[in-house]
Design a protein around this motif. Structure first.
Motif, PDB file in Angstrom:
ATOM      1  N   LEU A  30      92.610  50.298  48.436  1.00  0.00           N
ATOM      2  CA  LEU A  30      93.530  51.426  48.540  1.00  0.00           C
ATOM      3  C   LEU A  30      92.901  52.745  48.089  1.00  0.00           C
ATOM      4  N   GLY A  31      91.900  52.664  47.230  1.00  0.00           N
ATOM      5  CA  GLY A  31      91.273  53.875  46.722  1.00  0.00           C
ATOM      6  C   GLY A  31      90.082  54.349  47.507  1.00  0.00           C
ATOM      7  N   LEU A  32      89.435  53.462  48.256  1.00  0.00           N
ATOM      8  CA  LEU A  32      88.236  53.852  48.994  1.00  0.00           C
ATOM      9  C   LEU A  32      88.308  53.475  50.464  1.00  0.00           C
ATOM     10  N   VAL A  33      88.538  52.218  50.751  1.00  0.00           N
ATOM     11  CA  VAL A  33      88.461  51.749  52.135  1.00  0.00           C
ATOM     12  C   VAL A  33      89.573  52.363  52.994  1.00  0.00           C
ATOM     13  N   LEU A  34      90.801  52.299  52.546  1.00  0.00           N
ATOM     14  CA  LEU A  34      91.913  52.851  53.327  1.00  0.00           C
ATOM     15  C   LEU A  34      91.795  54.358  53.509  1.00  0.00           C
ATOM     16  N   PRO A  35      91.588  55.140  52.436  1.00  0.00           N
ATOM     17  CA  PRO A  35      91.439  56.582  52.653  1.00  0.00           C
ATOM     18  C   PRO A  35      90.254  56.939  53.548  1.00  0.00           C
ATOM     19  N   LEU A  36      89.132  56.252  53.372  1.00  0.00           N
ATOM     20  CA  LEU A  36      87.973  56.535  54.215  1.00  0.00           C
ATOM     21  C   LEU A  36      88.278  56.206  55.675  1.00  0.00           C
ATOM     22  N   SER A  37      89.000  55.121  55.917  1.00  0.00           N
ATOM     23  CA  SER A  37      89.382  54.764  57.286  1.00  0.00           C
ATOM     24  C   SER A  37      90.294  55.821  57.903  1.00  0.00           C
ATOM     25  N   VAL A  38      91.272  56.281  57.133  1.00  0.00           N
ATOM     26  CA  VAL A  38      92.191  57.315  57.629  1.00  0.00           C
ATOM     27  C   VAL A  38      91.436  58.621  57.874  1.00  0.00           C
ATOM     28  N   ILE A  39      90.558  58.988  56.947  1.00  0.00           N
ATOM     29  CA  ILE A  39      89.773  60.213  57.105  1.00  0.00           C
ATOM     30  C   ILE A  39      88.905  60.130  58.351  1.00  0.00           C
ATOM     31  N   LEU A  40      88.188  59.036  58.508  1.00  0.00           N
ATOM     32  CA  LEU A  40      87.311  58.896  59.672  1.00  0.00           C
ATOM     33  C   LEU A  40      88.103  58.894  60.971  1.00  0.00           C
ATOM     34  N   HIS A  41      89.213  58.165  61.015  1.00  0.00           N
ATOM     35  CA  HIS A  41      90.039  58.146  62.228  1.00  0.00           C
ATOM     36  C   HIS A  41      90.554  59.544  62.558  1.00  0.00           C
ATOM     37  N   SER A  42      91.057  60.252  61.554  1.00  0.00           N
ATOM     38  CA  SER A  42      91.604  61.593  61.784  1.00  0.00           C
ATOM     39  C   SER A  42      90.523  62.560  62.244  1.00  0.00           C
ATOM     40  N   MET A  73      82.107  71.575  58.823  1.00  0.00           N
ATOM     41  CA  MET A  73      83.014  71.464  57.683  1.00  0.00           C
ATOM     42  C   MET A  73      83.577  70.046  57.584  1.00  0.00           C
ATOM     43  N   ILE A  74      83.944  69.454  58.700  1.00  0.00           N
ATOM     44  CA  ILE A  74      84.459  68.083  58.711  1.00  0.00           C
ATOM     45  C   ILE A  74      83.394  67.125  58.188  1.00  0.00           C
ATOM     46  N   PHE A  75      82.162  67.291  58.649  1.00  0.00           N
ATOM     47  CA  PHE A  75      81.073  66.434  58.199  1.00  0.00           C
ATOM     48  C   PHE A  75      80.873  66.555  56.691  1.00  0.00           C
ATOM     49  N   VAL A  76      80.899  67.774  56.168  1.00  0.00           N
ATOM     50  CA  VAL A  76      80.714  67.985  54.729  1.00  0.00           C
ATOM     51  C   VAL A  76      81.861  67.360  53.946  1.00  0.00           C
ATOM     52  N   MET A  77      83.084  67.435  54.451  1.00  0.00           N
ATOM     53  CA  MET A  77      84.226  66.840  53.748  1.00  0.00           C
ATOM     54  C   MET A  77      84.108  65.319  53.686  1.00  0.00           C
ATOM     55  N   VAL A  78      83.718  64.689  54.785  1.00  0.00           N
ATOM     56  CA  VAL A  78      83.542  63.238  54.795  1.00  0.00           C
ATOM     57  C   VAL A  78      82.385  62.844  53.880  1.00  0.00           C
ATOM     58  N   LEU A  79      81.297  63.578  53.952  1.00  0.00           N
ATOM     59  CA  LEU A  79      80.143  63.300  53.105  1.00  0.00           C
ATOM     60  C   LEU A  79      80.502  63.460  51.622  1.00  0.00           C
ATOM     61  N   THR A  80      81.272  64.484  51.300  1.00  0.00           N
ATOM     62  CA  THR A  80      81.700  64.705  49.918  1.00  0.00           C
ATOM     63  C   THR A  80      82.551  63.547  49.420  1.00  0.00           C
ATOM     64  N   PHE A  81      83.474  63.071  50.242  1.00  0.00           N
ATOM     65  CA  PHE A  81      84.302  61.928  49.855  1.00  0.00           C
ATOM     66  C   PHE A  81      83.425  60.710  49.576  1.00  0.00           C
ATOM     67  N   CYS A  82      82.471  60.456  50.455  1.00  0.00           N
ATOM     68  CA  CYS A  82      81.598  59.289  50.278  1.00  0.00           C
ATOM     69  C   CYS A  82      80.716  59.426  49.043  1.00  0.00           C
ATOM     70  N   ILE A  83      80.179  60.621  48.813  1.00  0.00           N
ATOM     71  CA  ILE A  83      79.309  60.834  47.645  1.00  0.00           C
ATOM     72  C   ILE A  83      80.086  60.668  46.349  1.00  0.00           C
ATOM     73  N   THR A  84      81.345  61.096  46.332  1.00  0.00           N
ATOM     74  CA  THR A  84      82.114  61.009  45.088  1.00  0.00           C
ATOM     75  C   THR A  84      82.675  59.621  44.835  1.00  0.00           C
ATOM     76  N   TRP A  85      83.026  58.876  45.869  1.00  0.00           N
ATOM     77  CA  TRP A  85      83.688  57.583  45.668  1.00  0.00           C
ATOM     78  C   TRP A  85      82.770  56.365  45.758  1.00  0.00           C
ATOM     79  N   LEU A  86      81.755  56.394  46.601  1.00  0.00           N
ATOM     80  CA  LEU A  86      80.949  55.188  46.813  1.00  0.00           C
ATOM     81  C   LEU A  86      80.222  54.680  45.566  1.00  0.00           C
ATOM     82  N   PRO A  87      79.606  55.533  44.739  1.00  0.00           N
ATOM     83  CA  PRO A  87      78.946  54.988  43.538  1.00  0.00           C
ATOM     84  C   PRO A  87      79.915  54.266  42.598  1.00  0.00           C
ATOM     85  N   TYR A  88      81.084  54.849  42.383  1.00  0.00           N
ATOM     86  CA  TYR A  88      82.089  54.236  41.517  1.00  0.00           C
ATOM     87  C   TYR A  88      82.576  52.919  42.120  1.00  0.00           C
TER      88      TYR A  88
END
Length: 145
Positions: A30-42, A73-88
């Motif tokens: 719910l914290g990573l996979v679902l939001p990333l899926s929604v972000i990528l789909h959108s 801008m879209i690419f940077v937003m997706v990249l930012t989400f991945c950089i902030t959440w994936l290590p955790y």
């Protein structure tokens, strides 16, 4: 002398109880996979619409440049989400389902958690810096003060 353990307000990453592991999997989903899926789909849908508009623009250079800025801008937003959440997320899954001893020091683990939580602040900052209208309407330092 009796020693009392205090309850912790945190997830027990090292627990081997199946309910704790299930909780970690749900939090990760719910914290990573679902939001990333929604972000990528959108954003893929937005990209498809931009592509259609670009094809219809009949070579309008100004519109093409605006679309390219939006895609960046879209690419940077997706990249930012991945950089902030994936290590955790990766550390949490490794500790929960793999290696039981912590891979990182507690200080780094807390930093990764705070970085993931700070993700909610990233999109407005990215939008403000990458949107030319926002940048041109603000002056630093503010001259009105």
């Amino acid at each position: 002398m009796e020693v009392y353990s205090l309850p912790a307000c945190s997830i027990n990453w090292e627990s081997t109880v199946w309910t704790d592991r299930l909780y970690v999997a749900v939090v990760f989903s719910l914290g990573l996979v679902l939001p990333l899926s929604v972000i990528l789909h959108s954003y893929i849908r937005i990209f498809q619409i931009i592509r259609q508009l670009t094809l219809r623009s009949n070579g309008d250079e100004r519109m093409l440049q605006q679309h390219i800025k939006l895609i960046r801008m879209i690419f940077v937003m997706v990249l930012t989400f991945c950089i902030t959440w994936l290590p955790y997320g990766a550390e949490a899954l490794i500790i929960t389902f793999g290696q039981k001893e912590a891979l990182l020091s507690p200080d780094i683990a807390v930093t990764l958690m705070l970085l993931a939580k700070a993700c909610v602040c990233c999109n407005p900052v990215v939008y403000a810096y990458m949107n030319s209208e926002v940048v041109s309407s603000t002056s630093f330092p503010p001259e009105n003060l």
